[in-house]
Design a protein around this motif. Structure first.
Motif, mmCIF file in Angstrom:
data_model
loop_
_atom_site.group_PDB
_atom_site.id
_atom_site.type_symbol
_atom_site.label_atom_id
_atom_site.label_comp_id
_atom_site.label_asym_id
_atom_site.label_seq_id
_atom_site.Cartn_x
_atom_site.Cartn_y
_atom_site.Cartn_z
ATOM 1 N N LEU A 196 0.767 -1.208 0.031
ATOM 2 C CA LEU A 196 -0.042 -0.136 -0.156
ATOM 3 C C LEU A 196 0.911 1.018 -0.069
ATOM 4 O O LEU A 196 1.761 1.236 0.905
ATOM 5 N N LYS A 197 0.730 2.041 -0.841
ATOM 6 C CA LYS A 197 1.722 3.264 -1.271
ATOM 7 C C LYS A 197 1.113 4.421 -1.308
ATOM 8 O O LYS A 197 1.619 5.328 -2.075
ATOM 9 N N GLN A 198 -0.271 4.854 -0.818
ATOM 10 C CA GLN A 198 -0.934 5.909 -0.809
ATOM 11 C C GLN A 198 -0.358 7.086 -0.193
ATOM 12 O O GLN A 198 0.063 6.897 1.005
ATOM 13 N N PRO A 199 -0.059 8.225 -0.669
ATOM 14 C CA PRO A 199 0.148 9.365 -0.071
ATOM 15 C C PRO A 199 -0.650 10.002 1.038
ATOM 16 O O PRO A 199 -1.659 9.716 1.050
ATOM 17 N N LEU A 200 0.015 10.408 2.344
ATOM 18 C CA LEU A 200 -0.863 10.759 3.503
ATOM 19 C C LEU A 200 -0.841 12.206 3.874
ATOM 20 O O LEU A 200 0.388 12.561 3.802
ATOM 21 N N LEU A 201 -2.040 12.531 4.230
ATOM 22 C CA LEU A 201 -1.872 14.281 4.556
ATOM 23 C C LEU A 201 -2.493 14.523 5.829
ATOM 24 O O LEU A 201 -3.778 13.791 5.791
ATOM 25 N N LYS A 202 -1.989 15.269 6.714
ATOM 26 C CA LYS A 202 -2.810 15.405 7.911
ATOM 27 C C LYS A 202 -3.573 16.667 7.843
ATOM 28 O O LYS A 202 -3.425 17.451 7.046
ATOM 29 N N TRP A 203 -4.696 16.514 8.783
ATOM 30 C CA TRP A 203 -5.761 17.660 8.745
ATOM 31 C C TRP A 203 -6.405 17.866 10.161
ATOM 32 O O TRP A 203 -6.215 16.658 10.844
ATOM 33 N N LEU A 204 -7.245 18.879 10.193
ATOM 34 C CA LEU A 204 -7.748 18.918 11.517
ATOM 35 C C LEU A 204 -9.346 19.126 11.380
ATOM 36 O O LEU A 204 -9.715 19.617 10.391
ATOM 37 N N THR A 205 -9.934 18.225 12.111
ATOM 38 C CA THR A 205 -11.515 18.528 12.124
ATOM 39 C C THR A 205 -11.810 19.840 12.590
ATOM 40 O O THR A 205 -11.177 20.480 13.220
ATOM 41 N N ALA A 206 -13.215 20.118 12.668
ATOM 42 C CA ALA A 206 -13.672 21.407 13.031
ATOM 43 C C ALA A 206 -13.543 21.643 14.555
ATOM 44 O O ALA A 206 -13.532 22.639 15.056
ATOM 45 N N SER A 207 -13.496 20.325 15.294
ATOM 46 C CA SER A 207 -13.132 20.412 16.838
ATOM 47 C C SER A 207 -11.778 20.503 17.083
ATOM 48 O O SER A 207 -11.640 20.486 18.295
ATOM 49 N N GLY A 208 -10.921 20.506 16.014
ATOM 50 C CA GLY A 208 -9.533 20.475 16.267
ATOM 51 C C GLY A 208 -8.754 19.439 16.352
ATOM 52 O O GLY A 208 -7.596 19.204 16.871
ATOM 53 N N GLU A 209 -9.362 18.171 16.191
ATOM 54 C CA GLU A 209 -8.997 16.981 16.273
ATOM 55 C C GLU A 209 -7.987 16.584 15.004
ATOM 56 O O GLU A 209 -8.216 16.858 13.946
ATOM 57 N N ARG A 210 -6.800 15.769 15.244
ATOM 58 C CA ARG A 210 -5.884 15.498 14.309
ATOM 59 C C ARG A 210 -6.314 14.345 13.386
ATOM 60 O O ARG A 210 -6.598 13.353 13.891
ATOM 61 N N ARG A 211 -6.190 14.301 12.065
ATOM 62 C CA ARG A 211 -6.928 13.405 11.455
ATOM 63 C C ARG A 211 -5.772 13.164 10.248
ATOM 64 O O ARG A 211 -5.039 14.120 9.811
ATOM 65 N N VAL A 212 -5.767 11.942 9.448
ATOM 66 C CA VAL A 212 -4.908 11.787 8.201
ATOM 67 C C VAL A 212 -5.773 11.323 7.252
ATOM 68 O O VAL A 212 -6.651 10.272 7.609
ATOM 69 N N ARG A 213 -5.465 11.485 6.011
ATOM 70 C CA ARG A 213 -6.185 11.023 5.057
ATOM 71 C C ARG A 213 -5.504 10.704 3.705
ATOM 72 O O ARG A 213 -4.182 11.406 3.593
#
Length: 322
Positions: A196-213
């Motif tokens: 699995l070689k998909q690139p990953l990007l960090k982002w923040l939810t509206a409540s400020g929680e850290r997520r990756v997609r």
């Protein structure tokens, strides 16, 4: 009758904390000033230390610095008079010794339980590293060589020497060594081995929680998945990290349509609730094997941590059902 007055016993006032000037040597060089202060000012609340840095009370070579400043050999650090909590105040960081898998004078490898953060921050007042420092007050250096998620269990490396920490960081940045995890996922995994070689990007939810997609604008990420065993509509997989991105295994598997059982960020709420009712209340992701050269000697270390009892019990239950 004569009146006697009770004289209060004389007390010697406690000495006020004094400014300290600390000379940094080669062993201490390279660490962040905030981590250095947290270790030498044992018991002082973290908020007090960061306030002192922001206010310019902490200085390096007579100049103001930021909390992420990395100390250099020969620096002179001004440590202000930070007050300790009262003697009868509850201890902020309870000391804890975690199961030791390997230890020598350079590194410590523990089997971290699920549900314990590796360090304080983001709503967590303390983590593994703070508890280890509290349990080993005489240790000159204890620093995380890498991180694993709070809900992930398994092998975690702590450096006991600055040279070991630098060498471990270099090895991980260069992709040396193999870190392998076991994960139970929802779905019938087909391929015996898949990259699995998909690139990953960090982002923040509206409540400020850290997520990756998964996102083309993200950083390269590479996970190798091997099928270990099928349990009906669930599969036990081994995931080998070739890069070390945040939430990498969790996001790669969820993006492939096989979320990890119990994952509260990228998994199914329904599945998590189902297993919780059965007594399994964690994410099934365990760092079970580590093959890495020793940072000081170069000798290959092959370390393992067996599945925690609650994970093994769940597999036994699924075996009976399937």
């Amino acid at each position: 009758m004569p009146v006697f007055h009770m004289r209060k016993p004389e007390t010697t006032p406690a000495a006020a904390p004094a400014v300290r000037l600390v000379q940094i040597d080669a062993e201490q060089a390279g660490q962040r000033i905030d981590n250095f202060l947290l270790r030498i000012c044992k018991g002082v609340p973290k908020s007090h230390i960061y306030k002192a840095i922001r206010g310019g009370e902490v200085r390096v070579n007579k100049g103001r610095i930021q909390s992420d400043y990395r100390l250099q050999d020969g620096d002179t650090v001004r440590v202000p008079p930070l007050r300790l909590p009262a003697p009868d105040a509850p201890r902020l960081v309870p000391p804890c010794d975690f199961p030791v898998v390997f230890e020598d004078d350079a590194i410590l490898v523990i089997d971290k339980p699920s549900g314990v953060a590796v360090h304080g921050g983001s709503g967590v007042s303390f983590g593994v590293i703070e508890q280890l420092r509290a349990a080993r007050p005489d240790a000159r250096l204890l620093e995380l060589a890498h991180r694993i998620d709070r809900e992930t269990s398994g092998l975690l490396i702590i450096a006991k020497k600055r040279a070991a920490l630098v060498a471990l960081h270099d090895m991980m940045r260069e992709g040396k060594g193999r870190k392998r995890y076991q994960a139970l996922v929802v779905g019938d995994w087909v391929n015996d081995r898949q990259h699995l070689k998909q690139p990953l990007l960090k982002w923040l939810t509206a409540s400020g929680e850290r997520r990756v997609r998964v996102d083309a604008a993200g950083k390269p990420a590479h996970t190798i998945i091997s099928l270990l065993k099928r349990y009906g509509r669930y599969s036990l997989l081994e995931a080998e990290l070739r890069t070390g991105r945040t939430h990498q295994i969790r996001v790669h598997l969820a993006s492939a349509g096989f979320p990890i059982v119990g994952d509260d960020k990228y998994g199914s709420d329904e599945v998590r609730a189902q297993f919780s009712r059965q007594g399994f209340g964690r994410m099934f992701l365990h760092a079970w094997r580590l093959d890495i050269p020793h940072p000081m000697t170069g000798e290959l270390l092959q370390l393992t941590a067996p599945l925690p009892p609650e994970c093994q019990r769940l597999l036994d239950q699924l075996e009976q059902i399937s």
